[in-house]
Design a protein around this motif. Sequence first.
Motif, PDB file in Angstrom:
ATOM      1  N   LYS A   1      -4.929   0.377   9.323  1.00 50.82           N
ATOM      2  CA  LYS A   1      -4.505  -0.095   7.999  1.00 50.82           C
ATOM      3  C   LYS A   1      -3.742  -1.408   8.155  1.00 50.82           C
ATOM      4  CE  LYS A   1      -5.968   3.690   5.940  1.00 50.82           C
ATOM      5  NZ  LYS A   1      -5.625   4.765   5.030  1.00 50.82           N
ATOM      6  N   ASP A   2      -3.955  -2.303   7.186  1.00 52.52           N
ATOM      7  CA  ASP A   2      -3.335  -3.628   7.238  1.00 52.52           C
ATOM      8  C   ASP A   2      -1.810  -3.523   7.368  1.00 52.52           C
ATOM      9  OD1 ASP A   2      -5.935  -4.337   6.733  1.00 52.52           O
ATOM     10  OD2 ASP A   2      -5.608  -4.790   4.613  1.00 52.52           O
TER      11      ASP A   2
ATOM     12  N   ALA B   1       0.847  -1.198   0.000  1.00 52.94           N
ATOM     13  CA  ALA B   1       0.000   0.000   0.000  1.00 52.94           C
ATOM     14  C   ALA B   1       0.881   1.246   0.000  1.00 52.94           C
ATOM     15  CB  ALA B   1      -0.906   0.019   1.231  1.00 52.94           C
TER      16      ALA B   1
ATOM     17  N   GLU C   1      -9.000  -0.233  -1.354  1.00 52.41           N
ATOM     18  CA  GLU C   1      -9.242  -0.666   0.032  1.00 52.41           C
ATOM     19  C   GLU C   1      -9.786  -2.090   0.072  1.00 52.41           C
ATOM     20  OE1 GLU C   1      -9.617   2.097   2.841  1.00 52.41           O
ATOM     21  OE2 GLU C   1      -8.569   3.525   1.550  1.00 52.41           O
TER      22      GLU C   1
ATOM     23  N   ARG D   1     -10.203  -0.378  12.967  1.00 49.15           N
ATOM     24  CA  ARG D   1      -9.460  -1.214  12.009  1.00 49.15           C
ATOM     25  C   ARG D   1      -8.308  -0.460  11.393  1.00 49.15           C
ATOM     26  NH1 ARG D   1     -10.647  -3.055   6.052  1.00 49.15           N
ATOM     27  NH2 ARG D   1      -8.692  -4.157   5.833  1.00 49.15           N
TER      28      ARG D   1
ATOM     29  N   SER E   1      -6.345   4.566   9.819  1.00 46.76           N
ATOM     30  CA  SER E   1      -7.220   3.407  10.005  1.00 46.76           C
ATOM     31  C   SER E   1      -8.280   3.392   8.914  1.00 46.76           C
ATOM     32  CB  SER E   1      -7.917   3.475  11.365  1.00 46.76           C
ATOM     33  OG  SER E   1      -6.968   3.519  12.404  1.00 46.76           O
ATOM     34  N   HIS E   2      -8.722   2.199   8.547  1.00 43.38           N
ATOM     35  CA  HIS E   2      -9.826   2.077   7.586  1.00 43.38           C
ATOM     36  C   HIS E   2     -11.125   2.511   8.266  1.00 43.38           C
ATOM     37  CE1 HIS E   2      -7.640   0.196   4.322  1.00 43.38           C
ATOM     38  NE2 HIS E   2      -7.071  -0.630   5.188  1.00 43.38           N
ATOM     39  N   GLN E   3     -11.310   2.030   9.496  1.00 43.79           N
ATOM     40  CA  GLN E   3     -12.430   2.415  10.349  1.00 43.79           C
ATOM     41  C   GLN E   3     -11.836   2.625  11.738  1.00 43.79           C
ATOM     42  OE1 GLN E   3     -14.637  -1.150   9.672  1.00 43.79           O
ATOM     43  NE2 GLN E   3     -14.583  -0.619   7.497  1.00 43.79           N
TER      44      GLN E   3
ATOM     45  N   ASP F   1     -10.102  -6.101   1.407  1.00 41.51           N
ATOM     46  CA  ASP F   1     -10.209  -6.716   2.729  1.00 41.51           C
ATOM     47  C   ASP F   1      -8.829  -7.176   3.189  1.00 41.51           C
ATOM     48  OD1 ASP F   1     -12.899  -6.330   2.931  1.00 41.51           O
ATOM     49  OD2 ASP F   1     -13.440  -8.327   2.175  1.00 41.51           O
ATOM     50  N   TYR F   2      -8.672  -7.347   4.502  1.00 41.69           N
ATOM     51  CA  TYR F   2      -7.430  -7.862   5.053  1.00 41.69           C
ATOM     52  C   TYR F   2      -7.162  -9.232   4.436  1.00 41.69           C
ATOM     53  CZ  TYR F   2      -3.789  -9.076   8.399  1.00 41.69           C
ATOM     54  OH  TYR F   2      -2.593  -9.419   8.968  1.00 41.69           O
TER      55      TYR F   2
END
Length: 212
Positions: free
Chosen positions: A69-70, A41, A100, A67, A62-64, A102-103
């Motif tokens: 970032k991976d 990323a 974006e 959550r 963070s994504h949320q 999914d993990y």
Amino acid sequence: MFFDFAQIDPKEQYKLLVSTITPRPIAWVVSQSGEGVLNAAPFSFFNALSGDPPVIGIGMGSHQPDRPKDSRVNIEKTGQFVVNLVAEENARAMNVTAIEFDYGVNELKEASLTTIPSIHVKPPRIAESPVAFECELIQVVSLGSASGLVLGRVLAMHIRDDAVIDASKHYVDTPALKLIGRMHGAGWYAKTSDLFKMDRIPVQDWLREHHH
Ligand SMILES: Cc1cc2nc3c(=O)[nH]c(=O)nc-3n(C[C@H](O)[C@H](O)[C@H](O)COP(=O)(O)O)c2cc1C
């Protein structure tokens, strides 16, 4: 115009920061989960912070709210990552790795990128990128609940052969790298080909000309 951040929502503060602090170099980060799943990323809250020791810093959000970032999750878990730099020819692939997903999705595969094993760390580097830094995590400085500043020590770096002028003297042909920077808004970038030269002024020269 005056903007008091006490009166402005975080999203708007972000807009003001990223539309003025430009251009920003882009860290194209490759990391690995505990199970070895690769992740890539781009991050433009990025710079070199120290030469001795060689330290780079990356601001990862963070994504949320719950959550991160991976990339940050992986780096906190494994303590290792590779920062690749982004050249003009990498722009499109870099943008694909910013989707974006999914993990657990390997963005390198999605972007049809090739990897080359690193020497000192487990995550590989991106073959298509002209510069890569093998990094070891120093610490993640928590910046509130949403963001973290990842501090990494550079253990080694790779530079594409044609951009090295003299390896023994560590002279690099920087313009040949054709690196890009992130500009304002959601999608603007800058090329690094509009240059001018300005030498440093020795203090003696300044004093002789201005204070005789
Ligand atoms: C050029 C560019 C720069 C970005 N810079 C940042 C950044 O500095 N910090 C951040 O949290 N996200 C940044 N992003 C968004 C992340 O790349 C995006 O959220 C990505 O999906 C995160 O991937 P991960 O969850 O696999 O780590 C940037 C995106 C682009 C296209």
